[in-house]
Design a protein around this motif. Structure first.
Motif, short mmCIF file in Angstrom:
data_model
loop_
_atom_site.label_atom_id
_atom_site.label_comp_id
_atom_site.label_asym_id
_atom_site.label_seq_id
_atom_site.Cartn_x
_atom_site.Cartn_y
_atom_site.Cartn_z
N PRO A 141 0.78 -1.16 0.13
CA PRO A 141 -0.07 0.13 -0.10
C PRO A 141 0.90 1.19 0.21
O PRO A 141 0.55 2.20 -0.85
N ARG A 142 1.81 1.30 0.89
CA ARG A 142 2.67 2.64 0.85
C ARG A 142 3.37 2.72 -0.75
O ARG A 142 3.52 4.05 -1.14
N HIS A 143 3.91 1.77 -1.08
CA HIS A 143 4.52 1.80 -2.30
C HIS A 143 3.66 1.98 -3.42
O HIS A 143 4.13 2.68 -4.62
N ARG A 144 2.39 1.81 -3.42
CA ARG A 144 1.47 2.39 -4.44
C ARG A 144 1.24 3.63 -4.23
O ARG A 144 0.90 4.27 -5.33
N ALA A 145 1.11 4.11 -3.03
CA ALA A 145 0.98 5.54 -3.09
C ALA A 145 2.09 6.36 -3.62
O ALA A 145 1.92 7.57 -4.32
N ILE A 146 3.31 5.93 -3.28
CA ILE A 146 4.43 6.76 -4.12
C ILE A 146 4.46 6.51 -5.70
O ILE A 146 4.67 7.20 -6.46
N ALA A 147 4.21 5.21 -5.87
CA ALA A 147 3.80 4.86 -7.38
C ALA A 147 2.60 6.08 -8.06
O ALA A 147 3.08 6.66 -9.09
N ALA A 148 1.46 6.43 -7.44
CA ALA A 148 0.72 7.23 -7.67
C ALA A 148 1.19 8.76 -8.00
O ALA A 148 0.94 9.37 -8.92
N GLU A 149 1.99 8.90 -7.02
CA GLU A 149 2.56 10.29 -7.00
C GLU A 149 3.68 10.29 -8.20
O GLU A 149 3.81 11.48 -9.05
N TRP A 150 4.53 9.10 -8.37
CA TRP A 150 5.24 9.07 -9.52
C TRP A 150 4.65 9.37 -10.92
O TRP A 150 4.93 10.13 -11.75
N LEU A 151 3.33 8.69 -10.99
CA LEU A 151 2.58 8.80 -12.40
C LEU A 151 2.25 10.23 -12.52
O LEU A 151 1.87 10.71 -13.47
N ARG A 152 1.71 10.88 -11.32
CA ARG A 152 1.15 12.16 -11.38
C ARG A 152 2.31 13.11 -12.11
O ARG A 152 1.73 14.00 -12.95
N ARG A 153 3.35 12.87 -11.81
CA ARG A 153 4.44 13.60 -12.41
C ARG A 153 4.57 13.62 -13.71
O ARG A 153 5.00 14.44 -14.34
N GLY A 154 4.27 12.39 -14.46
CA GLY A 154 4.26 12.26 -15.73
C GLY A 154 2.85 12.36 -16.46
O GLY A 154 2.80 12.20 -17.50
N GLY A 155 1.91 13.05 -15.77
CA GLY A 155 0.67 13.48 -16.36
C GLY A 155 -0.32 12.75 -16.09
O GLY A 155 -1.58 13.04 -16.58
N ILE A 156 -0.25 11.60 -15.45
CA ILE A 156 -1.34 10.43 -15.20
C ILE A 156 -1.91 10.42 -13.68
O ILE A 156 -1.14 10.51 -12.91
N ALA A 157 -3.32 10.66 -13.77
CA ALA A 157 -4.03 10.94 -12.41
C ALA A 157 -4.27 9.34 -12.05
O ALA A 157 -5.49 9.04 -12.71
N ALA A 158 -3.63 8.67 -11.07
CA ALA A 158 -3.98 7.17 -10.85
C ALA A 158 -4.15 7.10 -9.44
O ALA A 158 -3.54 7.65 -8.86
N ALA A 159 -5.31 6.36 -9.10
CA ALA A 159 -5.41 6.19 -7.60
C ALA A 159 -4.61 5.02 -7.24
O ALA A 159 -4.26 4.24 -8.18
N PRO A 160 -3.91 5.11 -5.93
CA PRO A 160 -2.87 3.94 -5.50
C PRO A 160 -3.67 2.47 -5.87
O PRO A 160 -2.81 1.86 -6.24
N GLU A 161 -4.75 2.58 -5.65
CA GLU A 161 -5.58 1.06 -5.52
C GLU A 161 -5.52 0.53 -7.05
O GLU A 161 -5.81 -0.63 -7.31
N SER A 162 -5.61 1.24 -7.92
CA SER A 162 -5.71 1.05 -9.48
C SER A 162 -4.27 0.47 -10.00
O SER A 162 -4.17 0.25 -10.98
N ILE A 163 -3.35 0.55 -9.08
CA ILE A 163 -1.83 0.22 -9.65
C ILE A 163 -1.26 -1.23 -9.17
O ILE A 163 -1.50 -1.46 -8.14
N VAL A 164 -0.76 -1.65 -10.24
CA VAL A 164 -0.29 -3.21 -10.23
C VAL A 164 1.46 -2.78 -10.05
O VAL A 164 1.65 -2.44 -11.12
#
Length: 461
Positions: A141-164
């Motif tokens: 879960p914590r790593h998905r939140a970091i992943a969501a922030e990384w994707l946001r920097r690239g222009g993608i709004a993804a919820a942490p729970e939507s990331i594999v």
């Protein structure tokens, strides 16, 4: 290293067919690799106690079967294996070859130290969940939140729970394909596509439909026609400089593709594994059509080869399916490596590695433009490879074999081609696998080979 030799005691009449069969089995079994030079016919005839004519007929038979190519004055050597499942890169690195066949980022001794320092940090800070848990829900879960922030920097709004989080882009692509297309369904892709997509679709029982392209990528009309024929339940896209032809698809073309996908309810799989390495790239498809795009963001190709991790983000309607498909094929990404990736994102090591990669690639692209001046090649300034279209009459497999004979390994276009419908013989030249001086020598060999006339496909007698 022991060199394979035919067994004279296993020969039977007609001897030339029996001899050719032995060579064919050795090639199929991997005892004779692509690019291996066969013995001169007179020497082999002497060693086996056969006539030169018999050995010559055996070599002719191997050429007829598409297993060997012969060059007048140079000899005969093994071609890459036939079929669409050909591996574009050397499976083993040979110290005798300059390897420009495998797609990998540029690296040097500093990258080894960075990895050592990173693993030391993980060893010091490793928690019980990453070391001991079997449950992805308790580790990531914590790593998905970091992943969501990384994707946001690239222009993608993804919820942490939507990331594999996956162990590299290949795992992400497999999960995405299984999520988007049922067995027996159809996946459309550019006629030149990711080389592993071709065998993957075969294994999963999915029809892979090749689409026509131009300088801007897949033609919207081609996708529209495939959808009307029921040949496009989903479409696989490589819009940002990672496709074989290094295409950087314009935003206008991206929107046109999305319009077709919406009209036919097509799911889009976006392989965006270079992501923020590409400066000033148009908005990702996942940002333009978040309701239908499975987006893959990788790190192996943008930072260093040992960081084999990727993020697969899914639209809400496919989130559960993507998680389940990944669960049954991979369970979860290696937690220790995910800890390292998350730490490097938070302390900006990833940013520094990507910036280093951009600078190193710029130098190599400049060198390639100088060395291959006048050749018909494509390459984005931040792509990891070049796509070299061959002159009329030059066969890509023969060109690859000739290059290997001269000491440089490159990849045949055949490994990326779904079928021959839109064939243009070409080769891929990777810029990252070796150091700069060796790259220069390899490019010079390729340049020299381009200047030569095509050799006739005849064995040396």
């Amino acid at each position: 290293m022991t060199i394979w030799q035919p067994d004279p005691d296993a020969l039977h009449r007609p001897a030339y067919i029996s001899l050719a069969d032995q060579f064919a089995r050795a090639i199929a079994d991997g005892q004779l690799h692509a690019g291996t030079q066969l013995q001169p016919q007179r020497k082999l005839a002497y060693d086996l106690g056969l006539s030169v004519q018999t050995v010559s007929r055996a070599y002719d038979e191997l050429i007829r079967r598409g297993l060997v190519v012969g060059e007048v004055g140079r000899g005969s050597f093994v071609l890459p294996p036939p079929g669409n499942n050909a591996t574009p890169y050397l499976t083993e690195r040979s110290s005798e070859l300059i390897d420009l066949s495998i797609l990998k980022p540029i690296s040097d001794q500093s990258h080894i130290q960075i990895m050592r320092d990173g693993l030391s940090w993980v060893a010091e800070h490793l928690g019980a969940p990453a070391a001991l848990s079997f449950r992805p829900s308790s580790v990531l879960p914590r790593h998905r939140a970091i992943a969501a922030e990384w994707l946001r920097r690239g222009g993608i709004a993804a919820a942490p729970e939507s990331i594999v989080i996956t162990d590299g882009a290949t795992s992400a692509i497999t999960t995405a394909v299984m999520t988007a297309i049922p067995s027996g369904g159809a996946l459309a892709a550019a006629a030149l596509t990711h080389h592993l997509l071709i065998p993957l679709c075969k294994y999963l029982g999915i029809h892979l439909e090749p689409l026509a392209t131009d300088h801007d990528g897949i033609l919207p009309d081609a996708l529209d026609h495939a959808a009307q024929r029921g040949q496009a339940h989903a479409v696989f896209m490589q819009p940002s400089a990672i496709s074989p032809r290094t295409t950087m698809m314009s935003e206008r073309r991206r929107l046109e593709i999305i319009d077709v996908a919406r009209r036919h309810d097509i799911t889009i799989i976006e392989s965006d594994i270079l992501n923020v390495l590409i400066q000033d790239r148009p908005a990702p498809l996942a940002a333009l059509a978040p309701e239908r795009v499975l987006h893959i963001s990788g790190f192996t190709k943008t930072t260093l080869p040992g960081l084999r991790l990727a993020y697969l983000s899914a639209p809400e309607r496919l989130t559960a399916s993507a998680a389940n498909r990944h669960l049954v094929t991979n369970w979860m990404a290696t937690p220790v490596m995910v800890e390292l990736l998350s730490h490097w994102i938070e302390d900006s090591t990833i940013d520094k590695l990507i910036e280093w990669q951009r600078t190193a690639l710029a130098e190599r692209h400049m060198l390639a433009r100088q060395m291959l001046a006048g050749a018909n090649f494509r390459g984005h300034p931040q792509s990891l490879h070049l796509w070299l279209e061959l002159p009329e009459g030059r066969n890509e497999d023969q060109f690859v074999a000739q290059a290997m004979q001269r000491g440089v390994a490159i990849a045949s276009g055949r490994a990326f081609r779904i079928n021959d419908r839109y064939r243009q013989d070409a080769v891929r030249i990777a810029l990252g696998p070796t150091h700069l001086a060796e790259l220069r020598r390899g490019l010079q060999m390729i340049t020299n080979l381009l200047k030569e006339e095509a050799e006739p496909l005849l064995p040396m007698i």
